[in-house]
Design a protein around this motif. Structure first.
Motif, PDB file in Angstrom:
ATOM      1  N   VAL A  61       0.844  -1.198   0.000  1.00 47.79           N
ATOM      2  CA  VAL A  61       0.000   0.000   0.000  1.00 47.79           C
ATOM      3  C   VAL A  61       0.881   1.251   0.000  1.00 47.79           C
ATOM      4  O   VAL A  61       0.616   2.208  -0.731  1.00 47.79           O
ATOM      5  CB  VAL A  61      -0.978  -0.007   1.202  1.00 47.79           C
ATOM      6  CG1 VAL A  61      -1.704   1.315   1.333  1.00 47.79           C
ATOM      7  CG2 VAL A  61      -1.971  -1.154   1.066  1.00 47.79           C
ATOM      8  N   THR A  62       1.928   1.224   0.793  1.00 50.51           N
ATOM      9  CA  THR A  62       2.860   2.356   0.832  1.00 50.51           C
ATOM     10  C   THR A  62       3.487   2.583  -0.546  1.00 50.51           C
ATOM     11  O   THR A  62       3.566   3.725  -1.017  1.00 50.51           O
ATOM     12  CB  THR A  62       3.950   2.110   1.881  1.00 50.51           C
ATOM     13  OG1 THR A  62       3.335   1.845   3.142  1.00 50.51           O
ATOM     14  CG2 THR A  62       4.877   3.303   2.010  1.00 50.51           C
ATOM     15  N   ALA A  63       3.901   1.510  -1.187  1.00 50.90           N
ATOM     16  CA  ALA A  63       4.504   1.618  -2.519  1.00 50.90           C
ATOM     17  C   ALA A  63       3.502   2.162  -3.530  1.00 50.90           C
ATOM     18  O   ALA A  63       3.868   2.959  -4.404  1.00 50.90           O
ATOM     19  CB  ALA A  63       5.021   0.253  -2.969  1.00 50.90           C
ATOM     20  N   ARG A  64       2.247   1.761  -3.415  1.00 54.06           N
ATOM     21  CA  ARG A  64       1.216   2.288  -4.317  1.00 54.06           C
ATOM     22  C   ARG A  64       1.094   3.795  -4.151  1.00 54.06           C
ATOM     23  O   ARG A  64       0.991   4.544  -5.125  1.00 54.06           O
ATOM     24  CB  ARG A  64      -0.132   1.607  -4.049  1.00 54.06           C
ATOM     25  CG  ARG A  64      -1.199   2.022  -5.043  1.00 54.06           C
ATOM     26  CD  ARG A  64      -2.487   1.291  -4.784  1.00 54.06           C
ATOM     27  NE  ARG A  64      -3.415   2.164  -4.080  1.00 54.06           N
ATOM     28  CZ  ARG A  64      -4.494   1.747  -3.469  1.00 54.06           C
ATOM     29  NH1 ARG A  64      -4.804   0.468  -3.415  1.00 54.06           N
ATOM     30  NH2 ARG A  64      -5.295   2.608  -2.878  1.00 54.06           N
ATOM     31  N   GLY A  65       1.103   4.271  -2.923  1.00 52.65           N
ATOM     32  CA  GLY A  65       1.023   5.708  -2.674  1.00 52.65           C
ATOM     33  C   GLY A  65       2.197   6.458  -3.265  1.00 52.65           C
ATOM     34  O   GLY A  65       2.023   7.494  -3.907  1.00 52.65           O
ATOM     35  N   ARG A  66       3.397   5.928  -3.072  1.00 55.24           N
ATOM     36  CA  ARG A  66       4.591   6.582  -3.634  1.00 55.24           C
ATOM     37  C   ARG A  66       4.560   6.592  -5.150  1.00 55.24           C
ATOM     38  O   ARG A  66       4.878   7.596  -5.781  1.00 55.24           O
ATOM     39  CB  ARG A  66       5.847   5.866  -3.145  1.00 55.24           C
ATOM     40  CG  ARG A  66       6.169   6.154  -1.714  1.00 55.24           C
ATOM     41  CD  ARG A  66       7.548   5.635  -1.348  1.00 55.24           C
ATOM     42  NE  ARG A  66       7.789   5.901   0.055  1.00 55.24           N
ATOM     43  CZ  ARG A  66       8.131   4.963   0.932  1.00 55.24           C
ATOM     44  NH1 ARG A  66       8.295   3.722   0.556  1.00 55.24           N
ATOM     45  NH2 ARG A  66       8.332   5.290   2.190  1.00 55.24           N
ATOM     46  N   ARG A  67       4.177   5.471  -5.718  1.00 58.11           N
ATOM     47  CA  ARG A  67       4.125   5.358  -7.174  1.00 58.11           C
ATOM     48  C   ARG A  67       3.113   6.345  -7.761  1.00 58.11           C
ATOM     49  O   ARG A  67       3.389   7.005  -8.763  1.00 58.11           O
ATOM     50  CB  ARG A  67       3.750   3.924  -7.538  1.00 58.11           C
ATOM     51  CG  ARG A  67       3.718   3.643  -8.999  1.00 58.11           C
ATOM     52  CD  ARG A  67       3.398   2.178  -9.222  1.00 58.11           C
ATOM     53  NE  ARG A  67       3.280   1.889 -10.632  1.00 58.11           N
ATOM     54  CZ  ARG A  67       2.926   0.742 -11.113  1.00 58.11           C
ATOM     55  NH1 ARG A  67       2.644  -0.270 -10.323  1.00 58.11           N
ATOM     56  NH2 ARG A  67       2.831   0.555 -12.408  1.00 58.11           N
ATOM     57  N   THR A  68       1.972   6.454  -7.130  1.00 63.25           N
ATOM     58  CA  THR A  68       0.942   7.371  -7.616  1.00 63.25           C
ATOM     59  C   THR A  68       1.415   8.815  -7.529  1.00 63.25           C
ATOM     60  O   THR A  68       1.272   9.576  -8.493  1.00 63.25           O
ATOM     61  CB  THR A  68      -0.378   7.187  -6.832  1.00 63.25           C
ATOM     62  OG1 THR A  68      -0.834   5.841  -7.004  1.00 63.25           O
ATOM     63  CG2 THR A  68      -1.436   8.147  -7.312  1.00 63.25           C
TER      64      THR A  68
END
Length: 78
Positions: A61-68
């Protein structure tokens, strides 16, 4: 638009053909206002992911936020 956020930041991101197929089935593209709303909602989702992911030991979830957020910052839009 809120229902489209998860698709926009997961499935459609690496597979634009899926986005195209979705909107063909939907019967129309998004209006300018709807696209703007989707962009804003994806930014809110990213911030939520960055707040929730680390606190809940959820690196995906953290990686999704950073990627977005990285993608939004690279886009040439206001």
């Amino acid at each position: 638009m809120q229902d489209l956020v998860v698709l926009a930041v997961t499935e459609w991101l690496d597979h634009p053909d899926r986005e195209k197929a979705f909107f063909q089935g939907y019967g129309r593209d998004l209006t300018c206002a709807e696209r703007h709303a989707l962009r804003c909602l994806t930014a809110l989702d990213a911030v939520n992911c960055l707040a929730w992911g680390p606190d809940n030991n959820h690196p995906e979830v953290t990686a999704r936020g950073r990627r977005t957020l990285d993608r939004l910052m690279r886009e040439n839009r206001p």
